[in-house]
Design a protein around this motif. Structure first.
Motif, PDB file in Angstrom:
ATOM      1  N   UNK A 264       0.795  -1.231   0.000  1.00  0.00           N
ATOM      2  CA  UNK A 264       0.000   0.000   0.000  1.00  0.00           C
ATOM      3  C   UNK A 264       0.822   1.274   0.000  1.00  0.00           C
ATOM      4  N   UNK A 265       2.080   1.193   0.456  1.00  0.00           N
ATOM      5  CA  UNK A 265       2.918   2.378   0.522  1.00  0.00           C
ATOM      6  C   UNK A 265       3.584   2.703  -0.815  1.00  0.00           C
ATOM      7  N   UNK A 266       3.656   1.719  -1.715  1.00  0.00           N
ATOM      8  CA  UNK A 266       4.359   1.893  -2.979  1.00  0.00           C
ATOM      9  C   UNK A 266       3.358   2.299  -4.058  1.00  0.00           C
ATOM     10  N   UNK A 267       3.412   3.562  -4.451  1.00  0.00           N
ATOM     11  CA  UNK A 267       2.462   4.067  -5.438  1.00  0.00           C
ATOM     12  C   UNK A 267       3.082   4.236  -6.820  1.00  0.00           C
ATOM     13  N   UNK A 268       4.413   4.308  -6.898  1.00  0.00           N
ATOM     14  CA  UNK A 268       5.079   4.508  -8.180  1.00  0.00           C
ATOM     15  C   UNK A 268       6.392   3.723  -8.226  1.00  0.00           C
ATOM     16  N   UNK A 269       6.742   3.252  -9.409  1.00  0.00           N
ATOM     17  CA  UNK A 269       8.034   2.619  -9.659  1.00  0.00           C
ATOM     18  C   UNK A 269       8.609   3.221 -10.935  1.00  0.00           C
ATOM     19  N   UNK A 270       9.830   3.752 -10.859  1.00  0.00           N
ATOM     20  CA  UNK A 270      10.448   4.432 -11.994  1.00  0.00           C
ATOM     21  C   UNK A 270      11.880   3.951 -12.193  1.00  0.00           C
ATOM     22  N   UNK A 271      12.380   4.017 -13.430  1.00  0.00           N
ATOM     23  CA  UNK A 271      13.804   3.727 -13.640  1.00  0.00           C
ATOM     24  C   UNK A 271      14.637   4.861 -13.050  1.00  0.00           C
ATOM     25  N   UNK A 272      15.879   4.572 -12.712  1.00  0.00           N
ATOM     26  CA  UNK A 272      16.709   5.548 -12.014  1.00  0.00           C
ATOM     27  C   UNK A 272      16.886   6.851 -12.796  1.00  0.00           C
ATOM     28  N   UNK A 273      16.896   6.776 -14.121  1.00  0.00           N
ATOM     29  CA  UNK A 273      17.121   7.997 -14.892  1.00  0.00           C
ATOM     30  C   UNK A 273      15.925   8.956 -14.846  1.00  0.00           C
ATOM     31  N   UNK A 274      14.835   8.521 -14.204  1.00  0.00           N
ATOM     32  CA  UNK A 274      13.686   9.408 -14.001  1.00  0.00           C
ATOM     33  C   UNK A 274      13.538   9.816 -12.537  1.00  0.00           C
ATOM     34  N   UNK A 275      14.660   9.847 -11.837  1.00  0.00           N
ATOM     35  CA  UNK A 275      14.650  10.166 -10.411  1.00  0.00           C
ATOM     36  C   UNK A 275      14.014  11.530 -10.129  1.00  0.00           C
ATOM     37  N   UNK A 276      14.264  12.515 -11.003  1.00  0.00           N
ATOM     38  CA  UNK A 276      13.693  13.838 -10.776  1.00  0.00           C
ATOM     39  C   UNK A 276      12.173  13.831 -10.892  1.00  0.00           C
ATOM     40  N   UNK A 277      11.647  12.943 -11.727  1.00  0.00           N
ATOM     41  CA  UNK A 277      10.193  12.785 -11.796  1.00  0.00           C
ATOM     42  C   UNK A 277       9.659  12.242 -10.481  1.00  0.00           C
ATOM     43  N   UNK A 278      10.435  11.358  -9.867  1.00  0.00           N
ATOM     44  CA  UNK A 278      10.048  10.817  -8.569  1.00  0.00           C
ATOM     45  C   UNK A 278       9.981  11.901  -7.511  1.00  0.00           C
ATOM     46  N   UNK A 279      10.968  12.796  -7.496  1.00  0.00           N
ATOM     47  CA  UNK A 279      10.954  13.904  -6.548  1.00  0.00           C
ATOM     48  C   UNK A 279       9.768  14.823  -6.804  1.00  0.00           C
ATOM     49  N   UNK A 280       9.481  15.065  -8.080  1.00  0.00           N
ATOM     50  CA  UNK A 280       8.334  15.917  -8.414  1.00  0.00           C
ATOM     51  C   UNK A 280       7.027  15.298  -7.914  1.00  0.00           C
ATOM     52  N   UNK A 281       6.904  13.980  -8.029  1.00  0.00           N
ATOM     53  CA  UNK A 281       5.702  13.298  -7.551  1.00  0.00           C
ATOM     54  C   UNK A 281       5.552  13.441  -6.044  1.00  0.00           C
TER      55      UNK A 281
END
Length: 294
Positions: A264-281
């Motif tokens: 339930x805590x994991x809402x997104x999974x991204x490749x490492x090269x999209x790390x900035x997208x993860x921060x934006x989320x």
């Protein structure tokens, strides 16, 4: 926090080291090891990272936003090789901090009423801990109403948005609890004003408030001693009061034995090269935890 393997073993890096030798580690309840890597360098005062010849700091002794890293043996722990890294990586920090705040630090009593301020990854982990401990009512407080469906799925019984009320949130909590306040409150945001609100939301005699969120280094709080004189407890908790190297493998084992779920805590999974997208989320409030994969 990124999970990785080292020397053939499956391991988790831990931001809170455990040397097992200093006075804090040897204390039965202490967990702030004196080898805590606040300086950004290894124990010998050097760094294993450079950029164009300039030394870079080793963030909290782990520097996990890299494909390869170097950590001190006190800051890494071996775990069950069968554990799925894309899930148990959460045990290295956020989950253990929130879950442990309720289970280990507060020792939430069955049938009690709790309030959790901040319904991000750490706050929701605290909710999971409260539920596991048998709390009968868990009030979740957040100004982002979009988090409420997930919070209720995890165990929150009452969702409260402070923006919906004209009065202070602690008064709202007292109204919801028949004028008593909650037995346990957890602040998982790191803001002085919500820390004080969490304390004010506690039952005046036996209420216990736990500061879980990380406050700004220059922040200050002013409050009346009367808030504590009547019997309230106000306590900080770091990594859920767990001793890191002793506890992380046990929590991984609990996960493997299905004592709790991290899904339930994991809402997104991204490749490492999209790390900035993860921060934006994360900054937008659309993400609870984002897993980065290499």
């Amino acid at each position: 926090m990124i999970f990785f393997s080292f020397s053939g073993d499956q391991v988790i890096p831990i931001f809170l080291p455990q040397c097992g030798k200093c006075s804090t580690c040897m204390h039965p309840t202490g967990n702030l090891c004196k080898k805590d890597q606040e300086t950004g360098f290894m124990e010998d005062g050097t760094s294993r990272f450079t950029h164009k010849g300039i030394p870079l700091h080793n963030f909290v002794g782990t520097s996990t936003f890299t494909e390869y890293t170097v950590v001190h043996e006190d800051s890494v722990v071996k775990i069950d090789a069968a554990a799925p890294p894309e899930k148990v990586c959460l045990i290295s920090c956020g989950f253990s901090t929130g879950y442990g705040a309720a289970i280990n630090a507060a020792k939430v009593r069955p049938g009690s009423t709790c309030a959790v301020f901040g319904l991000g990854g750490v706050g929701l982990s605290a909710v999971m801990g409260c539920k596991e401990a048998g709390a009968s009512r868990i009030i979740g407080i957040d100004i982002n109403k979009d988090k409420f469906p997930k919070a209720k799925e995890i165990g929150v019984t009452d969702c409260v948005n402070p923006k919906d009320y004209q009065k202070p949130i602690n008064e709202v909590i007292f109204d919801l609890t028949g004028g008593d306040g909650v037995e346990y409150s957890f602040e998982a945001i790191g803001k002085p004003e919500t820390m004080l609100a969490a304390l004010n939301s506690c039952q005046m005699n036996y209420g216990k408030c736990f500061i879980v969120g990380v406050p700004p280094t220059d922040s200050m709080i002013t409050f009346s001693p009367g808030l504590l004189f009547t019997g309230r407890t106000w306590k900080g908790t770091l990594f859920g009061d767990w001793k890191s190297k002793d506890t992380v493998p046990k929590l991984v084992s609990d996960f493997m034995n299905k004592r709790f779920s991290l899904d339930p805590l994991i809402t997104h999974t991204l490749p490492f090269d999209k790390i900035n997208e993860g921060f934006d989320l994360l900054h937008s409030g659309k993400c609870i935890r984002c897993i980065l994969t290499f």
